[in-house]
Design an enzyme around this catalytic site. Structure first.
Site, PDB file in Angstrom:
ATOM      1  N   ASP A 160      26.368  32.851  16.964  1.00 19.29           N
ATOM      2  CA  ASP A 160      25.574  31.390  16.597  1.00 19.29           C
ATOM      3  C   ASP A 160      25.433  31.417  18.239  1.00 19.29           C
ATOM      4  O   ASP A 160      25.241  31.567  19.091  1.00 19.29           O
ATOM      5  CB  ASP A 160      26.275  30.949  15.651  1.00 19.29           C
ATOM      6  CG  ASP A 160      25.650  29.308  15.428  1.00 19.29           C
ATOM      7  OD1 ASP A 160      24.949  29.065  15.562  1.00 19.29           O
ATOM      8  OD2 ASP A 160      26.442  29.422  14.126  1.00 19.29           O
ATOM      9  N   HIS A 231      20.234  29.827  15.094  1.00 18.56           N
ATOM     10  CA  HIS A 231      21.071  30.412  15.743  1.00 18.56           C
ATOM     11  C   HIS A 231      21.577  31.426  16.452  1.00 18.56           C
ATOM     12  O   HIS A 231      22.015  31.879  16.715  1.00 18.56           O
ATOM     13  CB  HIS A 231      22.082  29.663  14.281  1.00 18.56           C
ATOM     14  CG  HIS A 231      22.416  28.733  13.740  1.00 18.56           C
ATOM     15  ND1 HIS A 231      23.198  27.566  14.629  1.00 18.56           N
ATOM     16  CD2 HIS A 231      22.013  27.787  12.166  1.00 18.56           C
ATOM     17  CE1 HIS A 231      22.554  26.380  13.518  1.00 18.56           C
ATOM     18  NE2 HIS A 231      22.056  27.002  12.175  1.00 18.56           N
ATOM     19  N   GLU A 295      18.120  27.022   8.889  1.00 17.84           N
ATOM     20  CA  GLU A 295      18.698  25.948   9.741  1.00 17.84           C
ATOM     21  C   GLU A 295      17.688  26.296  11.288  1.00 17.84           C
ATOM     22  O   GLU A 295      18.123  26.485  12.492  1.00 17.84           O
ATOM     23  CB  GLU A 295      20.051  25.160  10.947  1.00 17.84           C
ATOM     24  CG  GLU A 295      20.134  23.992   9.626  1.00 17.84           C
ATOM     25  CD  GLU A 295      21.401  23.950  10.667  1.00 17.84           C
ATOM     26  OE1 GLU A 295      22.008  22.604   9.659  1.00 17.84           O
ATOM     27  OE2 GLU A 295      21.939  24.591  10.883  1.00 17.84           O
ATOM     28  N   TRP A 361      24.352  25.709  -0.018  1.00 20.67           N
ATOM     29  CA  TRP A 361      24.725  24.987   1.214  1.00 20.67           C
ATOM     30  C   TRP A 361      24.885  23.530   1.066  1.00 20.67           C
ATOM     31  O   TRP A 361      25.333  22.805   1.440  1.00 20.67           O
ATOM     32  CB  TRP A 361      25.252  25.592   2.589  1.00 20.67           C
ATOM     33  CG  TRP A 361      24.404  25.005   3.195  1.00 20.67           C
ATOM     34  CD1 TRP A 361      22.986  26.545   3.213  1.00 20.67           C
ATOM     35  CD2 TRP A 361      24.013  24.869   4.568  1.00 20.67           C
ATOM     36  NE1 TRP A 361      22.725  25.644   4.241  1.00 20.67           N
ATOM     37  CE2 TRP A 361      22.199  24.745   4.874  1.00 20.67           C
ATOM     38  CE3 TRP A 361      24.907  22.971   4.923  1.00 20.67           C
ATOM     39  CZ2 TRP A 361      22.014  23.728   6.055  1.00 20.67           C
ATOM     40  CZ3 TRP A 361      23.996  22.449   5.742  1.00 20.67           C
ATOM     41  CH2 TRP A 361      22.889  22.973   6.544  1.00 20.67           C
ATOM     42  N   TYR A 386      33.142  22.616   2.121  1.00 16.24           N
ATOM     43  CA  TYR A 386      32.887  22.103   3.142  1.00 16.24           C
ATOM     44  C   TYR A 386      34.293  21.897   4.051  1.00 16.24           C
ATOM     45  O   TYR A 386      34.490  20.853   3.889  1.00 16.24           O
ATOM     46  CB  TYR A 386      31.709  21.575   3.758  1.00 16.24           C
ATOM     47  CG  TYR A 386      30.607  22.370   4.182  1.00 16.24           C
ATOM     48  CD1 TYR A 386      30.154  23.659   3.654  1.00 16.24           C
ATOM     49  CD2 TYR A 386      28.978  22.804   5.362  1.00 16.24           C
ATOM     50  CE1 TYR A 386      29.393  24.446   3.703  1.00 16.24           C
ATOM     51  CE2 TYR A 386      28.424  23.245   5.331  1.00 16.24           C
ATOM     52  CZ  TYR A 386      28.724  24.329   4.580  1.00 16.24           C
ATOM     53  OH  TYR A 386      27.570  25.001   5.513  1.00 16.24           O
ATOM     54  N   THR A 437      33.855  25.154  12.515  1.00 22.27           N
ATOM     55  CA  THR A 437      34.230  24.659  13.708  1.00 22.27           C
ATOM     56  C   THR A 437      34.637  23.823  15.272  1.00 22.27           C
ATOM     57  O   THR A 437      34.839  23.862  16.578  1.00 22.27           O
ATOM     58  CB  THR A 437      35.415  26.254  14.127  1.00 22.27           C
ATOM     59  OG1 THR A 437      34.514  26.943  14.539  1.00 22.27           O
ATOM     60  CG2 THR A 437      36.123  27.158  13.020  1.00 22.27           C
TER      61      THR A 437
HETATM   62  C1  ACM Z   1      24.993  25.481   7.365  1.00 25.40           C
HETATM   63  O1  ACM Z   1      25.825  24.667   7.422  1.00 25.40           O
HETATM   64  N1  ACM Z   1      25.064  25.665   8.341  1.00 25.40           N
HETATM   65  C2  ACM Z   1      24.811  26.915   6.625  1.00 25.40           C
END
Ligand code: ACM
Ligand code: ZN
Length: 506
Positions: A160, A231, A295, A361, A386, A437
């Site tokens: 990430d 990311h 994203e 998601w 989540y 996290t």
């Molecule tokens: C995500 O929560 N950006 C997959």
């Protein structure tokens, strides 16, 4: 009645499959301290009176039956995984004293007749080790927690913006540079020591192989996630040629979506992606490799001559289609290695291949759309899955969190088939709980966010058509005693005030 388990009780294997030993060894490991020795294990063609008789046959692969009678215990699994789940159930029937490792002469197992099989094939948990790093031992504890809840997929979020956590031999800077940032940035503890010094970590390939093995012995498949095209800041900081601007990247210590992403115009980006994925498939036997896709801001692509050239050459309509080109190029490469891809639901935006699996998601909408198209889907809607969200609306009494509000009842209420007709439902592979996290830097905090909500999710995965929250609550109260015995931290909102204070078992 009860079955008296003693140190002389034999485990009798009636089927010849070496992976049955995974379950037997783990079960013996649980009894080791109480009995001072493992139970004797024998192979036989006939069940033995007074033994724990274990066999394969006649059931779906993960299905099992467990019969406890005064004169013996019978376990049948459709495969060694089914046998493993039978032993996990047996483990839940052991007195808490045994879980605590206290000496025992005779362990009474209550008479029971259990037949169980999971509704969904994919029952997963995701751990983000990028925003904060967790040691290999922590990761194994995460796997232990999945295993005790009979979950079978560990989605390991390994790359990430804020950290690249997997050693790649061809690209050593990914971990020399990309695994570290200038500070931890745990905003909950602004003056914590970790916040003013460089922060990071990564897993060597040896550690990864060890973890994959550890998971396999618990019938858990590790699905690695290598994020693209967004990311990607940690990768860009390591190898600046991978970005549209070609310079000026750092591994960020701040959260949120970053504009710097892989350049989709430059062929050297794809050589890099293929080099990384080549090593990834060597490490992870999983049929599925997660390649991210969420994203990804398109602002750099709009201004990058190479990206714009790619759009022209490939006759793409826009930057969303350029992202699809990116994902499908990675997918084709992986298909050549016999693997399939999973991507976050944004991969739908510029069009997806028929073979991609969508992880929904942003709610369930993306998953519903994908299933209607005939693509496979894993449901992990943030609304229900989540596990980094607050567990209660009394946020002032909770550790700082990214936000949200996800009480356990809501997790339990997830309907992965929502909005789908019977024909479309077949595309839903399963469900998953995700633990991001940003605000979680210690593993006991991770445990607190996972438990008991992960248990609720596991029940959606196993018992979709037979859910009952009151019954779950009762069973979870006894499972919480096992959490206590193993020293797992967990949230207590769902339990009556005094239910976890007294131990009513022996
Ligand atoms: C995500 O929560 N950006 C997959
Ligand atoms: Zn570019």
């Amino acid at each position: 009645g009860a079955f008296d388990l003693t140190k002389n009780t034999k485990i009798c294997l009636l089927s010849d499959d070496s992976t049955l030993n995974y379950s037997v060894r783990l079960f013996n490991g649980l009894l080791d301290k109480s009995f001072g020795k493992p139970l004797p294990v024998i192979k036989s063609t006939q069940p033995e009176a007074g033994a724990i008789n274990v066999r394969l046959g006649g059931l779906q692969p993960e299905e099992y039956t467990l019969n406890i009678r005064p004169d013996g215990v019978d376990i049948t699994g459709g495969s060694p995984a089914g046998v493993f789940y039978a032993f996990q159930t047996l483990r839940q029937l052991l007195p808490v004293a045994v879980a605590r490792g206290e000496k025992a002469g005779v362990i009474e197992l209550p008479v029971a007749e259990i037949a169980d099989k999971p509704h969904f094939a994919h029952r997963g948990g995701m751990l983000d080790v990028c925003r904060h790093f967790f040691t290999a031992d922590d990761v194994k504890t995460f796997i232990d927690i999945l295993a005790m809840h009979k979950l079978n997929r560990f989605h390991w979020h390994l790359t990430d913006d804020q950290g690249w956590r997997i050693e790649i031999k061809q690209y050593p800077k990914l971990t020399e540079v990309g695994a570290f940032r200038d500070r931890c940035n745990l905003q909950a503890e602004a003056d914590a020591p970790k916040d003013s010094v460089p922060y990071g970590g990564f897993y060597t390939q040896d550690e990864i192989r060890d973890i994959v093995q550890y998971a396999a012995k618990r019938f858990i498949t590790v699905i690695p996630e290598i994020e693209m095209p967004g990311h990607a800041s940690a990768a860009l900081a390591s190898y600046p040629y991978l970005g549209c601007k070609g310079e000026g990247y750092v591994v960020p210590s701040t959260w949120g979506v970053k504009a710097d992403v892989y350049c989709a115009g430059n062929d050297s980006t794809f050589r890099f992606i293929e080099g990384v994925l080549s090593e990834v498939v060597e490490l992870f036997p999983s049929e599925y490799i997660h390649i991210g896709g969420d994203e990804c801001p398109k602002i750099n692509w709009q201004q990058c001559p190479a990206c714009q050239q790619r759009i022209k050459t490939e006759k793409l309509k826009n930057e969303n289609e350029l992202q699809s080109y990116f994902m499908q190029r990675a997918e084709k490469f992986l298909a050549g290695k016999g693997r399939k891809i999973v991507g976050w639901d944004e991969i739908l935006e510029g069009g997806i291949s028929e073979t991609a699996t969508v992880m929904s998601w942003r709610g369930s909408a993306g998953g519903i759309e994908a299933a209607k198209k005939g693509n496979h889907v894993i449901m992990a809607p943030n609304s229900h899955c989540y596990l980094d969200y607050y567990q209660t609306d009394k946020t002032e009494t909770e550790p700082k969190s990214i936000g949200g509000h996800l009480p356990i009842e809501k997790v339990y209420s997830l309907d992965p088939y929502e909005g789908l007709n019977a024909d479309e439902q077949q595309y839903i592979l399963g469900v998953q709980g995700n633990l991001w996290t940003e605000f979680i830097s210690e593993f006991d905090h991770a445990e607190y966010m996972l438990l008991p909500r992960l248990a609720a999710l596991a029940e959606v995965g196993w018992s979709y058509d037979n859910k009952d929250f009151d019954s779950f609550k009762k069973r979870e109260t006894s499972l919480a005693r096992l959490y206590d015995a193993y020293g797992y931290k967990y949230a207590k909102h769902m339990f009556p005030a005094d239910s976890t204070a007294t131990d009513t078992t022996k």
